[in-house]
Design a protein around this motif. Sequence first.
Motif, PDB file in Angstrom:
ATOM      1  N   SER A   1     -34.850 -24.076  39.696  1.00 32.86           N
ATOM      2  CA  SER A   1     -34.910 -24.497  38.298  1.00 32.86           C
ATOM      3  C   SER A   1     -34.066 -23.587  37.407  1.00 32.86           C
ATOM      4  N   VAL A   2     -34.178 -22.285  37.626  1.00 33.63           N
ATOM      5  CA  VAL A   2     -33.382 -21.319  36.858  1.00 33.63           C
ATOM      6  C   VAL A   2     -31.895 -21.533  37.135  1.00 33.63           C
ATOM      7  N   GLN A   3     -31.543 -21.722  38.402  1.00 32.76           N
ATOM      8  CA  GLN A   3     -30.136 -21.915  38.757  1.00 32.76           C
ATOM      9  C   GLN A   3     -29.569 -23.173  38.099  1.00 32.76           C
ATOM     10  N   LEU A   4     -30.335 -24.243  38.083  1.00 35.31           N
ATOM     11  CA  LEU A   4     -29.863 -25.488  37.452  1.00 35.31           C
ATOM     12  C   LEU A   4     -29.721 -25.318  35.941  1.00 35.31           C
ATOM     13  N   CYS A   5     -30.645 -24.602  35.312  1.00 32.77           N
ATOM     14  CA  CYS A   5     -30.544 -24.336  33.873  1.00 32.77           C
ATOM     15  C   CYS A   5     -29.325 -23.474  33.558  1.00 32.77           C
ATOM     16  N   MET A   6     -29.071 -22.482  34.404  1.00 36.21           N
ATOM     17  CA  MET A   6     -27.901 -21.636  34.204  1.00 36.21           C
ATOM     18  C   MET A   6     -26.614 -22.457  34.315  1.00 36.21           C
ATOM     19  N   ALA A   7     -26.569 -23.392  35.267  1.00 38.62           N
ATOM     20  CA  ALA A   7     -25.392 -24.255  35.418  1.00 38.62           C
ATOM     21  C   ALA A   7     -25.200 -25.105  34.163  1.00 38.62           C
ATOM     22  N   ASP A   8     -26.293 -25.638  33.621  1.00 43.59           N
ATOM     23  CA  ASP A   8     -26.212 -26.415  32.378  1.00 43.59           C
ATOM     24  C   ASP A   8     -25.663 -25.570  31.234  1.00 43.59           C
TER      25      ASP A   8
END
Length: 109
Positions: free
Chosen positions: A41-48
Amino acid sequence: MTDHAITPARLLPWTSAEGKSCYLLTDGSGRLSRAADAIESVQLCMADDLLDHATDMLGDERATTGQLRFLLTRMSEALTDVRRIAESRGARLLAYADAGDDTREDKGH
């Protein structure tokens, strides 16, 4: 065949110290699975966030080569993370779909 479904190995969202893939055998409800879900979840938010930042920087004529290079490095890291997440989730979906096909065959459908 037993009544217990085969649980696929989950590709985790991190690598070993040697850079090798890490896997977890789980039903998806344990502490390590929840930690992996949180990290994904953190990784996907960082990508966003990086995508939003890239949009801003590409519209800014004052962005320097160094700033753009730094952004591309972080985006490359984020894309690697997102690709690992997609691979992990895709493999689990296929395993569950295959298990569902086996169940239908066993019941004569």
